[in-house]
Design a protein around this motif. Structure first.
Motif, PDB file in Angstrom:
ATOM      1  N   SER A   1       0.850  -1.183   0.000  1.00 21.66           N
ATOM      2  CA  SER A   1       0.000   0.000   0.000  1.00 21.66           C
ATOM      3  C   SER A   1       0.888   1.236   0.000  1.00 21.66           C
ATOM      4  CB  SER A   1      -0.913  -0.001   1.217  1.00 21.66           C
ATOM      5  OG  SER A   1      -0.150   0.056   2.397  1.00 21.66           O
ATOM      6  N   VAL A   2       0.305   2.343  -0.382  1.00 25.70           N
ATOM      7  CA  VAL A   2       1.006   3.623  -0.365  1.00 25.70           C
ATOM      8  C   VAL A   2       0.413   4.414   0.787  1.00 25.70           C
ATOM      9  CG1 VAL A   2       1.455   5.750  -1.616  1.00 25.70           C
ATOM     10  CG2 VAL A   2       1.463   3.577  -2.838  1.00 25.70           C
ATOM     11  N   GLY A   3       1.261   4.806   1.704  1.00 25.79           N
ATOM     12  CA  GLY A   3       0.811   5.554   2.872  1.00 25.79           C
ATOM     13  C   GLY A   3       1.519   6.891   2.976  1.00 25.79           C
ATOM     14  N   ALA A   4       1.400   7.490   4.136  1.00 20.54           N
ATOM     15  CA  ALA A   4       1.974   8.817   4.377  1.00 20.54           C
ATOM     16  C   ALA A   4       3.495   8.807   4.240  1.00 20.54           C
ATOM     17  CB  ALA A   4       1.566   9.307   5.755  1.00 20.54           C
ATOM     18  N   ALA A   5       4.145   7.740   4.667  1.00 24.11           N
ATOM     19  CA  ALA A   5       5.606   7.676   4.609  1.00 24.11           C
ATOM     20  C   ALA A   5       6.108   7.748   3.170  1.00 24.11           C
ATOM     21  CB  ALA A   5       6.104   6.397   5.274  1.00 24.11           C
ATOM     22  N   GLU A   6       5.436   7.048   2.257  1.00 25.11           N
ATOM     23  CA  GLU A   6       5.848   7.067   0.850  1.00 25.11           C
ATOM     24  C   GLU A   6       5.620   8.444   0.227  1.00 25.11           C
ATOM     25  OE1 GLU A   6       3.922   4.652   2.165  1.00 25.11           O
ATOM     26  OE2 GLU A   6       5.298   2.951   2.074  1.00 25.11           O
ATOM     27  N   ILE A   7       4.542   9.104   0.618  1.00 28.52           N
ATOM     28  CA  ILE A   7       4.250  10.443   0.089  1.00 28.52           C
ATOM     29  C   ILE A   7       5.285  11.443   0.575  1.00 28.52           C
ATOM     30  CG2 ILE A   7       2.548  12.323   0.148  1.00 28.52           C
ATOM     31  CD1 ILE A   7       0.382  10.107   0.222  1.00 28.52           C
ATOM     32  N   VAL A   8       5.658  11.361   1.850  1.00 24.01           N
ATOM     33  CA  VAL A   8       6.673  12.266   2.405  1.00 24.01           C
ATOM     34  C   VAL A   8       8.014  12.034   1.719  1.00 24.01           C
ATOM     35  CG1 VAL A   8       8.001  12.786   4.495  1.00 24.01           C
ATOM     36  CG2 VAL A   8       5.523  12.600   4.618  1.00 24.01           C
ATOM     37  N   THR A   9       8.361  10.777   1.459  1.00 24.33           N
ATOM     38  CA  THR A   9       9.629  10.456   0.779  1.00 24.33           C
ATOM     39  C   THR A   9       9.640  11.022  -0.635  1.00 24.33           C
ATOM     40  OG1 THR A   9       9.782   8.433   2.070  1.00 24.33           O
ATOM     41  CG2 THR A   9      11.168   8.572   0.122  1.00 24.33           C
ATOM     42  N   ALA A  10       8.509  10.910  -1.347  1.00 22.15           N
ATOM     43  CA  ALA A  10       8.433  11.452  -2.707  1.00 22.15           C
ATOM     44  C   ALA A  10       8.523  12.973  -2.699  1.00 22.15           C
ATOM     45  CB  ALA A  10       7.132  11.003  -3.371  1.00 22.15           C
ATOM     46  N   LEU A  11       7.954  13.618  -1.683  1.00 17.55           N
ATOM     47  CA  LEU A  11       8.063  15.077  -1.582  1.00 17.55           C
ATOM     48  C   LEU A  11       9.488  15.506  -1.257  1.00 17.55           C
ATOM     49  CD1 LEU A  11       4.742  15.949   0.252  1.00 17.55           C
ATOM     50  CD2 LEU A  11       5.392  16.667  -2.040  1.00 17.55           C
ATOM     51  N   LYS A  12      10.204  14.729  -0.446  1.00 18.26           N
ATOM     52  CA  LYS A  12      11.595  15.042  -0.118  1.00 18.26           C
ATOM     53  C   LYS A  12      12.472  15.004  -1.362  1.00 18.26           C
ATOM     54  CE  LYS A  12      11.921  13.785   4.727  1.00 18.26           C
ATOM     55  NZ  LYS A  12      12.401  12.817   5.691  1.00 18.26           N
ATOM     56  N   GLN A  13      12.144  14.119  -2.297  1.00 18.51           N
ATOM     57  CA  GLN A  13      12.915  14.048  -3.541  1.00 18.51           C
ATOM     58  C   GLN A  13      12.737  15.317  -4.365  1.00 18.51           C
ATOM     59  OE1 GLN A  13      11.537  10.417  -5.307  1.00 18.51           O
ATOM     60  NE2 GLN A  13      12.836   9.130  -3.998  1.00 18.51           N
ATOM     61  N   GLN A  14      11.655  16.047  -4.143  1.00 19.64           N
ATOM     62  CA  GLN A  14      11.430  17.321  -4.833  1.00 19.64           C
ATOM     63  C   GLN A  14      11.808  18.502  -3.933  1.00 19.64           C
ATOM     64  OE1 GLN A  14       7.521  17.637  -6.511  1.00 19.64           O
ATOM     65  NE2 GLN A  14       7.669  15.679  -7.559  1.00 19.64           N
ATOM     66  N   ASN A  15      12.585  18.252  -2.886  1.00 19.96           N
ATOM     67  CA  ASN A  15      13.070  19.257  -1.941  1.00 19.96           C
ATOM     68  C   ASN A  15      11.937  19.967  -1.197  1.00 19.96           C
ATOM     69  OD1 ASN A  15      15.773  18.735  -2.543  1.00 19.96           O
ATOM     70  ND2 ASN A  15      15.702  20.116  -4.307  1.00 19.96           N
ATOM     71  N   LEU A  16      10.880  19.250  -0.905  1.00 17.93           N
ATOM     72  CA  LEU A  16       9.782  19.759  -0.089  1.00 17.93           C
ATOM     73  C   LEU A  16       9.709  18.901   1.167  1.00 17.93           C
ATOM     74  CD1 LEU A  16       7.173  20.226  -2.923  1.00 17.93           C
ATOM     75  CD2 LEU A  16       8.376  22.035  -1.712  1.00 17.93           C
ATOM     76  N   VAL A  17      10.063  19.477   2.297  1.00 20.11           N
ATOM     77  CA  VAL A  17      10.119  18.716   3.542  1.00 20.11           C
ATOM     78  C   VAL A  17       8.879  19.047   4.377  1.00 20.11           C
ATOM     79  CG1 VAL A  17      11.443  18.275   5.634  1.00 20.11           C
ATOM     80  CG2 VAL A  17      12.629  18.775   3.494  1.00 20.11           C
ATOM     81  N   ILE A  18       8.084  18.016   4.657  1.00 21.96           N
ATOM     82  CA  ILE A  18       6.933  18.166   5.539  1.00 21.96           C
ATOM     83  C   ILE A  18       6.922  17.002   6.520  1.00 21.96           C
ATOM     84  CG2 ILE A  18       5.526  19.401   3.842  1.00 21.96           C
ATOM     85  CD1 ILE A  18       3.942  16.754   3.533  1.00 21.96           C
ATOM     86  N   ASP A  19       6.182  17.150   7.594  1.00 24.15           N
ATOM     87  CA  ASP A  19       6.062  16.082   8.585  1.00 24.15           C
ATOM     88  C   ASP A  19       5.089  15.018   8.097  1.00 24.15           C
ATOM     89  OD1 ASP A  19       7.766  17.315  10.372  1.00 24.15           O
ATOM     90  OD2 ASP A  19       6.146  18.423  11.347  1.00 24.15           O
ATOM     91  N   GLN A  20       5.317  13.816   8.539  1.00 27.48           N
ATOM     92  CA  GLN A  20       4.443  12.713   8.145  1.00 27.48           C
ATOM     93  C   GLN A  20       3.041  12.897   8.730  1.00 27.48           C
ATOM     94  OE1 GLN A  20       6.356   8.956   8.531  1.00 27.48           O
ATOM     95  NE2 GLN A  20       4.480   7.794   8.293  1.00 27.48           N
ATOM     96  N   GLU A  21       2.943  13.571   9.887  1.00 30.55           N
ATOM     97  CA  GLU A  21       1.638  13.797  10.513  1.00 30.55           C
ATOM     98  C   GLU A  21       0.790  14.781   9.715  1.00 30.55           C
ATOM     99  OE1 GLU A  21       4.539  14.307  12.519  1.00 30.55           O
ATOM    100  OE2 GLU A  21       4.469  12.196  13.109  1.00 30.55           O
TER     101      GLU A  21
END
Length: 194
Positions: free
Chosen positions: A135-155
């Motif tokens: 499944s795709v959850g919050a952790a995978e979304i945060v990791t994909a955003l980090k690859q685009q230099n956008l850092v957000i919290d998983q919460e």
């Protein structure tokens, strides 16, 4: 034989002579009285230095249970006793905190606008019908955003449930209580290409 010399008789003190004699006073120890200010309901009355979730914001005078105040809030520096001096210091601290909070909110608003324009692609292993093997959850979304230099919290990622199928999804991000943003998440099979 010689007579032994008799020692002079000591005068026995009577009760009356004991009462007339002044009593010796022992030095008194100074006792510290740590009176804890109590609230209307018998709890500890404290002033919050920082925001504490489910208790209050910085500067609020709150009433908490004795153990919570003594064992959690006071040792961690999250609260202090209510005094005139502490309230003056806290007023100065609140002005600093308010400026920092406004600057942080401005940054978060700018990030929310930037996130509105972002779409991310996540590759996952799926079967022929489009069902994911995981499944795709919050952790995978945060990791994909980090690859685009956008850092957000998983919460901050608010999913209604985990993503279990291929497709395009709109995911809500809550950066602050008053700042929300939506991003588009495209889930593709690892064999597919963009």
């Amino acid at each position: 034989m010689a007579k032994a010399a008799t020692a002079p008789k000591t005068e026995k003190k009577t009760k009356a002579s004991k009462a007339a004699e002044p009593k010796k006073k022992l030095p008194q120890k100074k006792q510290k009285h740590n009176h804890v200010p109590r609230g209307n309901h018998g709890g500890m009355k404290l002033m919050l230095i920082e925001d504490v979730q489910h208790v209050g914001k910085a500067g609020d005078v709150v009433e908490v249970k004795m153990g919570y105040g003594r064992n959690f809030l006071l040792p961690r520096g999250l609260a202090t006793f209510v005094t005139a001096h502490n309230s003056k210091l806290l007023d100065l601290h609140k002005i600093k905190v308010q400026k920092m909070r406004e600057a942080k909110l401005a940054d978060l608003r700018a990030m929310a606008e930037q996130l509105q324009r972002v779409s991310i692609t996540i590759q996952s292993i799926a079967n022929e019908e489009g069902h994911l093997y995981g499944s795709v959850g919050a952790a995978e979304i945060v990791t994909a955003l980090k690859q685009q230099n956008l850092v957000i919290d998983q919460e901050a990622v608010r999913l209604e449930g985990v993503i279990k199928e291929l497709g395009l999804y709109e995911v809500k991000l809550v950066l602050a209580p008053e700042i929300e943003s939506n991003i588009k998440v495209l889930v593709i099979s690892q064999t597919e290409k963009k």
